[in-house]
Enzyme design. Structure first.
Site, short mmCIF file in Angstrom:
data_model
loop_
_atom_site.label_atom_id
_atom_site.label_comp_id
_atom_site.label_asym_id
_atom_site.label_seq_id
_atom_site.Cartn_x
_atom_site.Cartn_y
_atom_site.Cartn_z
N ALA A 98 -45.23 53.57 35.41
CA ALA A 98 -44.58 52.79 36.45
C ALA A 98 -45.17 53.05 37.84
CB ALA A 98 -43.09 53.10 36.47
N LYS A 99 -45.77 54.23 38.01
CA LYS A 99 -46.36 54.64 39.30
C LYS A 99 -45.37 54.45 40.45
CE LYS A 99 -51.01 53.53 37.65
NZ LYS A 99 -50.62 52.94 36.35
N ARG A 100 -44.14 54.89 40.22
CA ARG A 100 -43.10 54.72 41.22
C ARG A 100 -43.27 55.71 42.37
NH1 ARG A 100 -42.17 49.83 39.52
NH2 ARG A 100 -40.53 49.56 37.96
#
EC number: 4.1.1.23
Length: 270
Positions: free
Chosen positions: A88-90
């Site tokens: 997700a690379k949040r």
């Protein structure tokens, strides 16, 4: 079960470090097949040869309103002994980051997530506080533009250090629950080797094998620890689309087995 323990058990259960990316692309999938049907067959075909799956949320968000349902059902299809990593690379602050963490861990039930450190510790804390879940922090990524920021030199603890080195060191400082790992690309072998020597106890999520040109042998040698573990070596397109048409699942199974066996061949030095 703590994340690090599950990671090791998942690898041992199928004697595998291979993590398959579930990135359904309608342009490459068999005609007339839904993303959920595609994922179901891919998981059934490849599960015997992998330690887990990396689910790139962007591919599901791009499917519109049904994308979240497909994503949720896909997560349920992953065998419980294997890892599910939300790619997700949040990275955000306050309640936004807390909501992201709830979505990935409580709603989807994933074992781990990828996250960006750019906003600092408070953007990652909501994820880290899930002590039985894994957080893979973007460190030295596989994309061509990664050097724009990651290879900048900065003053850190009285020394000039690359920014990616600062990220790695901060990640270790934050790792009080032993649930933090690093994302390090297979296209960055020099840094991969350096990071592994510096952080022998941290798990690495290693994308960039296959279409991006990462070398598998070097990745195993540089990315695993002294026991040949603590690496999730990711492959997506080369597995999912090894064959087209009605034979796609069989092609995926054969490609996954071949890569799993190749990884294990290179692990024999341990």
């Amino acid at each position: 079960m703590k994340f690090l323990e599950k990671l090791k058990q998942a690898g041992n259960s199928h004697n595998s470090l291979l993590c398959v990316g579930l990135d359904p692309d309608p342009k490459l999938m068999p005609v007339g097949m839904t993303a959920l049907e595609f994922n179901r067959e891919i998981i059934a075909a490849t599960a015997p040869f992998v330690c887990g799956y990396k689910i790139n949320l962007a591919f599901y968000e791009a499917l519109g309103k049904q994308g979240w349902e497909i994503l949720s059902e896909t997560c349920k299809l992953i065998p419980p002994e294997l890892l599910s990593i939300a790619d997700a690379k949040r990275g955000d602050i306050g309640n936004t980051s807390k909501a992201y963490a709830r979505a990935v861990f409580d709603e989807l039930g994933c074992d781990g997530v990828t996250a960006s450190p750019y906003l600092g510790y408070d953007s990652l804390e909501p994820f880290i506080e899930y002590q039985d879940k894994g957080i893979f922090i973007l460190c030295r990524t596989s994309n061509q533009g990664s050097a724009d920021f990651q290879m900048l030199k900065t003053e850190y603890l009285g020394q000039k250090r690359f920014l990616y080195e600062v990220v790695a060191d901060k990640s270790l400082q934050w790792n009080r629950y032993e649930n933090i790992g690093l994302v390090v690309g297979a296209t960055q072998q020099e840094e991969l080797k350096k990071l592994r020597l510096s952080y022998p106890k941290m798990p690495f999520l290693i994308p960039g094998i296959g279409a991006q040109g990462g070398d598998l042998k070097a990745t195993v040698e540089n990315g695993t620890n002294q026991s040949g573990q603590l690496a999730l070596i990711c492959a997506s397109r080369g597995i999912l689309y090894a064959r087209s048409g009605s034979e796609f699942a069989q092609g995926a199974a054969e490609a996954a087995k071949q890569m799993r066996d190749a990884i294990n061949h290179y692990r024999k030095r341990f």
